[in-house]
Structures are given as C-alpha cells and as structure tokens.
Design a protein around this motif. Structure first.
Motif, mmCIF file in Angstrom:
data_model
loop_
_atom_site.group_PDB
_atom_site.id
_atom_site.type_symbol
_atom_site.label_atom_id
_atom_site.label_comp_id
_atom_site.label_asym_id
_atom_site.label_seq_id
_atom_site.Cartn_x
_atom_site.Cartn_y
_atom_site.Cartn_z
ATOM 1 N N ALA A 54 10.467 17.302 3.666
ATOM 2 C CA ALA A 54 9.112 17.119 3.130
ATOM 3 C C ALA A 54 9.092 15.963 2.137
ATOM 4 O O ALA A 54 8.166 15.149 2.143
ATOM 5 C CB ALA A 54 8.622 18.402 2.471
ATOM 6 N N ALA A 55 10.130 15.888 1.296
ATOM 7 C CA ALA A 55 10.206 14.790 0.329
ATOM 8 C C ALA A 55 10.327 13.449 1.053
ATOM 9 O O ALA A 55 9.682 12.468 0.673
ATOM 10 C CB ALA A 55 11.376 14.999 -0.624
ATOM 11 N N ALA A 56 11.139 13.412 2.106
ATOM 12 C CA ALA A 56 11.290 12.172 2.877
ATOM 13 C C ALA A 56 9.971 11.789 3.545
ATOM 14 O O ALA A 56 9.582 10.616 3.546
ATOM 15 C CB ALA A 56 12.389 12.336 3.929
ATOM 16 N N ARG A 57 9.272 12.787 4.122
ATOM 17 C CA ARG A 57 7.964 12.498 4.739
ATOM 18 C C ARG A 57 6.972 12.007 3.695
ATOM 19 O O ARG A 57 6.195 11.093 3.934
ATOM 20 C CB ARG A 57 7.430 13.735 5.452
ATOM 21 N N LEU A 58 7.023 12.615 2.512
ATOM 22 C CA LEU A 58 6.123 12.210 1.432
ATOM 23 C C LEU A 58 6.425 10.777 0.998
ATOM 24 O O LEU A 58 5.510 9.980 0.804
ATOM 25 C CB LEU A 58 6.259 13.166 0.246
ATOM 26 N N ARG A 59 7.735 10.459 0.861
ATOM 27 C CA ARG A 59 8.096 9.081 0.513
ATOM 28 C C ARG A 59 7.608 8.117 1.580
ATOM 29 O O ARG A 59 7.055 7.062 1.285
ATOM 30 C CB ARG A 59 9.613 8.957 0.328
ATOM 31 N N GLY A 60 7.800 8.482 2.839
ATOM 32 C CA GLY A 60 7.330 7.637 3.943
ATOM 33 C C GLY A 60 5.823 7.476 3.920
ATOM 34 O O GLY A 60 5.299 6.375 4.105
ATOM 35 N N ALA A 61 5.125 8.569 3.671
ATOM 36 C CA ALA A 61 3.656 8.512 3.616
ATOM 37 C C ALA A 61 3.210 7.657 2.441
ATOM 38 O O ALA A 61 2.271 6.862 2.556
ATOM 39 C CB ALA A 61 3.072 9.920 3.512
ATOM 40 N N THR A 62 3.891 7.801 1.306
ATOM 41 C CA THR A 62 3.552 7.001 0.126
ATOM 42 C C THR A 62 3.761 5.520 0.421
ATOM 43 O O THR A 62 2.925 4.685 0.085
ATOM 44 C CB THR A 62 4.402 7.434 -1.079
ATOM 45 N N GLU A 63 4.877 5.196 1.067
ATOM 46 C CA GLU A 63 5.150 3.802 1.429
ATOM 47 C C GLU A 63 4.102 3.291 2.412
ATOM 48 O O GLU A 63 3.654 2.150 2.309
ATOM 49 C CB GLU A 63 6.559 3.674 2.008
ATOM 50 N N ASP A 64 3.700 4.139 3.368
ATOM 51 C CA ASP A 64 2.657 3.746 4.319
ATOM 52 C C ASP A 64 1.343 3.477 3.603
ATOM 53 O O ASP A 64 0.655 2.491 3.894
ATOM 54 C CB ASP A 64 2.447 4.840 5.382
ATOM 55 N N VAL A 65 1.002 4.344 2.647
ATOM 56 C CA VAL A 65 -0.244 4.157 1.890
ATOM 57 C C VAL A 65 -0.164 2.877 1.072
ATOM 58 O O VAL A 65 -1.118 2.101 1.027
ATOM 59 C CB VAL A 65 -0.524 5.382 0.989
ATOM 60 N N ALA A 69 -2.574 -0.288 1.533
ATOM 61 C CA ALA A 69 -3.346 -0.807 0.399
ATOM 62 C C ALA A 69 -3.030 -2.282 0.160
ATOM 63 O O ALA A 69 -3.933 -3.081 -0.096
ATOM 64 C CB ALA A 69 -3.051 0.013 -0.859
ATOM 65 N N LEU A 70 -1.756 -2.648 0.291
ATOM 66 C CA LEU A 70 -1.363 -4.041 0.120
ATOM 67 C C LEU A 70 -1.984 -4.906 1.204
ATOM 68 O O LEU A 70 -2.499 -5.997 0.925
ATOM 69 C CB LEU A 70 0.168 -4.161 0.141
ATOM 70 N N ALA A 71 -1.972 -4.430 2.441
ATOM 71 C CA ALA A 71 -2.577 -5.189 3.542
ATOM 72 C C ALA A 71 -4.077 -5.367 3.317
ATOM 73 O O ALA A 71 -4.625 -6.453 3.531
ATOM 74 C CB ALA A 71 -2.322 -4.477 4.875
ATOM 75 N N LYS A 72 -4.744 -4.313 2.840
ATOM 76 C CA LYS A 72 -6.184 -4.418 2.557
ATOM 77 C C LYS A 72 -6.438 -5.420 1.436
ATOM 78 O O LYS A 72 -7.366 -6.220 1.510
ATOM 79 C CB LYS A 72 -6.755 -3.055 2.178
ATOM 80 N N ALA A 73 -5.613 -5.360 0.395
ATOM 81 C CA ALA A 73 -5.779 -6.286 -0.725
ATOM 82 C C ALA A 73 -5.550 -7.728 -0.275
ATOM 83 O O ALA A 73 -6.279 -8.636 -0.689
ATOM 84 C CB ALA A 73 -4.817 -5.925 -1.859
ATOM 85 N N GLU A 74 -4.554 -7.943 0.575
ATOM 86 C CA GLU A 74 -4.286 -9.293 1.082
ATOM 87 C C GLU A 74 -5.449 -9.789 1.935
ATOM 88 O O GLU A 74 -5.853 -10.951 1.838
ATOM 89 C CB GLU A 74 -2.979 -9.314 1.880
ATOM 90 N N ALA A 75 -6.002 -8.911 2.780
ATOM 91 C CA ALA A 75 -7.151 -9.287 3.607
ATOM 92 C C ALA A 75 -8.353 -9.620 2.731
ATOM 93 O O ALA A 75 -9.055 -10.609 2.972
ATOM 94 C CB ALA A 75 -7.490 -8.159 4.590
ATOM 95 N N GLU A 76 -8.582 -8.817 1.706
ATOM 96 C CA GLU A 76 -9.694 -9.063 0.777
ATOM 97 C C GLU A 76 -9.486 -10.397 0.054
ATOM 98 O O GLU A 76 -10.428 -11.164 -0.124
ATOM 99 C CB GLU A 76 -9.790 -7.915 -0.241
ATOM 100 N N THR A 77 -8.250 -10.678 -0.331
ATOM 101 C CA THR A 77 -7.939 -11.945 -0.995
ATOM 102 C C THR A 77 -8.219 -13.123 -0.071
ATOM 103 O O THR A 77 -8.819 -14.119 -0.488
ATOM 104 C CB THR A 77 -6.460 -11.963 -1.443
ATOM 105 N N ARG A 78 -7.789 -13.015 1.191
ATOM 106 C CA ARG A 78 -8.058 -14.093 2.154
ATOM 107 C C ARG A 78 -9.558 -14.294 2.339
ATOM 108 O O ARG A 78 -10.043 -15.427 2.413
ATOM 109 C CB ARG A 78 -7.370 -13.805 3.490
#
Length: 149
Positions: A54-65, A69-78
């Motif tokens: 569960a902790a590993a899945r949570l870490r993976g989910a956190t990294e995915d989020v 979020a980073l991809a959205k921010a980069e798109a917004e910046t562009r």
C-alpha cells in the motif's frame, strides 16, 4: 482376583485413562497455541506485506500526481508564453505603425515649415527690394529736383 483388586485395577485404569486424556488435551492445547502463534505470525507477515504494498502504491500514486501536476504546469507555462509572444508581437506592430505615422507627419510638418520659411524669406527679400527701390527713387528724386517724387 478379588473384587477389591478388580476395583483397584479399574480405579487405576480410570485414573490412567484420565491422565492420558489430560495429556492429550494438554498436547492439543499446546498444538492450538502453536497453531494460533503460527496464524498470528502469518497474519502479521501478511499485514506487513500489505502495508508495504500500500505504501509503494501510495508513493507511486503520489509520483503520478506530481508528474501530472508538473505536466499541467508546463503546458500552462507554454500557453502563457505563447500568449505573451502574440501580445508582444501585436504591441510591437502597433508601435511600429504609430512610429511610422509620426515620422511621416513630422516629415510633412518639416516640409511645410521649410516651404513657409522659404516663402517668408522670399516675401521679406521682395519687400526689402521694394523698400530699397523706393529709397533709391526717393534719393534720386531729392538729388534731382528737390521736390517730391
């Protein structure tokens, strides 16, 4: 075999049977305790594995989020950069046109001032020439006849 001996043998046999049953019950109890301990250990191990997963899945989910979020921010910046570039180009074009219009007006005004200056100089020269001619005529008139011209 007397009845007392038979009774004693039966009592001894019953006591022995009771002790055997007690021993069997004790062995079974110990087996249950061992079995319960084994089950408890197995459950603890399973819970620990589940928590780790569960902790590993949570870490993976956190990294995915975070990645999302980073991809959205980069798109917004562009997008903002593109909007800024478009606005900058529009302002630059507008300013260039305005400067060109002002330069044209300034040239036209300068040409107009130059023509007016030339006309004023020409009129002044004409007026001076006329005054010189009048003065010259007046001098000749005074020198020649003494009367008014």
């Amino acid at each position: 075999a007397s009845p007392a001996a038979a009774t004693l043998a039966a009592a001894a046999e019953a006591t022995m049977a009771a002790r055997v049953e007690e021993a069997v019950a004790l062995v079974r109890s110990e087996e249950r305790d061992r079995s319960a301990a084994a089950v408890s250990t197995a459950v603890s191990s399973a819970v620990s594995r589940a928590e780790s997963q569960a902790a590993a899945r949570l870490r993976g989910a956190t990294e995915d989020v975070r990645a999302e979020a980073l991809a959205k921010a980069e798109a917004e910046t562009r997008l903002l950069e593109a909007e800024w570039a478009a606005r900058h180009a529009a302002v630059s074009t507008c300013l260039t046109r305005s400067i060109s219009e002002l330069e044209c007006r300034l040239r036209a005004h300068g040409e107009s001032v130059q023509r007016a200056t030339q006309l004023t100089k020409a009129r002044a020269a004409q007026m001076l020439a006329q005054k010189d001619a009048e003065l010259l005529a007046a001098r000749r008139g005074m020198a020649g006849g003494g009367g008014p011209p």
